[in-house]
Design an enzyme around this catalytic site. Structure first.
Site, PDB file in Angstrom:
ATOM      1  N   SER A  14       0.791  -1.211   0.000  1.00 58.09           N
ATOM      2  CA  SER A  14       0.000   0.000   0.000  1.00 58.09           C
ATOM      3  C   SER A  14       0.829   1.269   0.000  1.00 58.09           C
ATOM      4  O   SER A  14       1.437   1.620  -0.989  1.00 58.09           O
ATOM      5  CB  SER A  14      -0.972  -0.036   1.160  1.00 58.09           C
ATOM      6  OG  SER A  14      -2.019   0.841   0.944  1.00 58.09           O
ATOM      7  N   LYS A  32      -1.129  -3.897  -3.450  1.00 57.49           N
ATOM      8  CA  LYS A  32      -2.425  -3.341  -3.066  1.00 57.49           C
ATOM      9  C   LYS A  32      -2.567  -1.965  -3.688  1.00 57.49           C
ATOM     10  O   LYS A  32      -1.881  -1.035  -3.304  1.00 57.49           O
ATOM     11  CB  LYS A  32      -2.564  -3.223  -1.551  1.00 57.49           C
ATOM     12  CG  LYS A  32      -3.921  -2.630  -1.165  1.00 57.49           C
ATOM     13  CD  LYS A  32      -4.065  -2.419   0.307  1.00 57.49           C
ATOM     14  CE  LYS A  32      -5.408  -1.791   0.628  1.00 57.49           C
ATOM     15  NZ  LYS A  32      -5.502  -0.389   0.187  1.00 57.49           N
ATOM     16  N   GLN A  41      -8.957   2.959   0.866  1.00 60.61           N
ATOM     17  CA  GLN A  41     -10.201   2.846   1.616  1.00 60.61           C
ATOM     18  C   GLN A  41     -10.402   4.040   2.540  1.00 60.61           C
ATOM     19  O   GLN A  41      -9.451   4.700   2.917  1.00 60.61           O
ATOM     20  CB  GLN A  41     -10.202   1.561   2.471  1.00 60.61           C
ATOM     21  CG  GLN A  41     -10.343   0.277   1.697  1.00 60.61           C
ATOM     22  CD  GLN A  41      -9.105  -0.076   0.916  1.00 60.61           C
ATOM     23  OE1 GLN A  41      -7.989   0.070   1.403  1.00 60.61           O
ATOM     24  NE2 GLN A  41      -9.281  -0.528  -0.309  1.00 60.61           N
TER      25      GLN A  41
END
Length: 492
Positions: free
Chosen positions: A320, A345, A349
């Site tokens: 991420s 990733k 979110q």
């Protein structure tokens, strides 16, 4: 160096951060298994909702259908029903249809319990976790954490917690079982890719440090190398990075290694701060893509490159936010990336409150590299691929109190023992899992050197000593092949 206690943001630990999964900590996107999921703040404040595709009339008809189903079940199901559970189930069902491991619904009770857990303690096992294929999965253990010390690795699946099957639990429920008071031991049943049988790993919970940036200088062939390790992206990571980079530059470093191996991610705004220190304004350091395809590009104001080369270290535990930084340095900075391909990733979110204490952590955006690449599932690829020695990837050995591995045994455990012995300088003769005479001799040599009974058999005491010494070997910089290659690459 002072290691503060790690704070968890209640971002469910993996969101943007490290693998965007939950890990136990909660740093946006990853949670460390100190385990807590994390919610992540997007790079943008744009939270406008796209207009629904259906007409208001059609939407009303669909809502009426849901109402009818609710009333029929409430009034006619063979047993009494709980109205609140039906509503919660309906919301959970909508989230489940997304088939997105990073989008999660947390009801009021779970949210309250989780928040209290975060407020009352920062203790756990220190691993980022998330949901993959319905299984609670390790995204990355934090450096120096109990999870790392116990030998947990990225992509390990957690099947049981203290002999309790966690299948069917949502990520939050599972995380709360994994977390616990400092000094207590949790037993995790692990299924590891490439390993046939599940095995148990005992992890002693501890406080997880909040300090996320560590730096030092390394002398190499008359050159002074600045080394900065970022273990996650928390609230003060950007500021700490700026301060420590400035201190290194005052020492007139000749090159810089940025190490985000095992970094599960965290807050996007902290990545922005760091990227803006290292990447010039010619290209965006990241792009955020909304559901309608519109992209926001984020630029640094830096006009000139650093007067020294920069190399980034990544591995499969870099997720991420770590991948955003690595992608920026690779494509916008045109710097070398050393190590293994990262986790992969590529989504962002955000936690959205539902008004009654419950919330929806929903995937709202994709993030793209400076050149517009979406690395989801594929990861950032190193420009200089380098693997660590085999013993870095050895599986932990779980031994029963009275269990022994001896001559002519043939198993996965023996294979791991052989890998460990070889890594520690004791030649087992083979590494195929067969406990040969040469392996027995290697075990005896190890036992003699460590004041253990020289039986040539591996019992729980010998296995524990092997694993303890292996961890020391893995942590020793002189054995870090990837770091050595990164320094070498700086001055090519």
């Amino acid at each position: 160096m002072n290691r503060k206690i790690v704070t968890v943001l209640m971002v469910v630990s993996v969101l943007v951060g490290a693998a965007g999964m939950y890990a136990g900590l909660q740093w946006f996107g990853h949670g460390p298994a100190a385990a807590v999921p994390s919610v992540q703040n997007p790079l943008t404040d744009n939270t406008e909702e796209a207009a629904p595709k259906e007409s208001p009339k059609k939407t009303a008809a669909q809502m009426e259908k849901i109402q009818q189903a609710y009333e029929i079940i409430s009034s006619r199901y063979v047993e009494e029903t709980d109205a609140e559970k039906l509503i919660e189930g309906a919301i959970q069902g909508m989230v489940d249809t997304l088939e997105d491991p990073y989008s999660v619904y947390m009801d009021k009770d779970t949210a309250e319990q989780f928040t209290q857990s975060l407020e009352s303690s920062f203790e756990g096992i220190g691993a980022e976790v998330g949901m993959q294929n319905g299984k609670v999965t390790i995204v990355s253990p934090f450096r120096g954490s109990p999870a790392e010390k116990a030998g947990l690795q990225p992509n390990d699946q957690i099947l049981k917690v203290d002999d309790q099957d966690i299948e069917g639990l949502d990520l939050y429920e599972a995380v709360l079982k994994i977390r616990g008071e400092k000094g207590t031991v949790v037993t995790l049943e692990i299924q590891r890719p490439g390993v046939q049988e599940p095995f148990n790993v005992d992890v002693t919970r501890d406080t997880i440090p909040i300090e996320t940036v560590y730096s030092e200088t390394i002398e190499q062939d008359g050159k002074k190398v600045g080394y900065i390790q970022i273990t996650s992206f928390s609230q003060d990571t950007g500021k700490d990075f700026q301060e420590q980079l400035a201190a290194l530059e005052e020492q007139n470093i000749d090159g810089l290694v940025v190490d985000v191996r095992g970094n599960p991610g965290g807050l996007l705004d902290q990545v922005q701060i760091i990227a803006a220190e290292l990447v010039t304004k010619e290209k965006p350091y990241v792009q955020i893509e909304q559901r309608n395809g519109e992209k926001q590009r984020f630029f640094s104001s830096l006009t000139e490159k650093k007067p020294y080369e920069i190399v980034t270290l990544i591995d499969k535990g870099s997720a991420s936010a770590s991948e955003i930084l690595a992608g920026a340095l690779k494509e916008a900075g045109n710097y070398e990336i050393v190590g293994d391909a990262s986790f992969g990733k590529g989504t962002v979110q955000q936690a959205l409150e539902l008004g009654d204490g419950s919330n929806l952590k929903l995937t709202l955006y994709k993030w793209l590299t400076p050149d517009g690449n979406w690395i989801h599932n594929d990861g950032v690829k190193p420009t200089v691929p380098v693997k660590q020695p085999d013993y870095f990837y050895a599986n932990p050995i779980s031994m029963e109190e009275d269990e022994e591995l001896a001559l002519d045994t043939n198993s996965e455990k023996v294979k791991n023992i052989q890998v460990m012995l070889k890594g520690l300088g004791f030649d087992p003769g083979r590494e195929d899992g067969y406990f040969s005479k040469e392996t027995e001799d290697a075990v005896k040599s190890f036992q003699a050197e460590n004041d253990l009974s020289t039986s040539g058999k591996v019992d729980s005491q010998t296995a524990e000593q092997l694993q303890a010494q292996l961890l020391e070997a893995v942590r020793a910089k002189e054995n870090d092949v990837q770091l050595k290659e990164a320094i070498k690459t700086l001055f090519k």
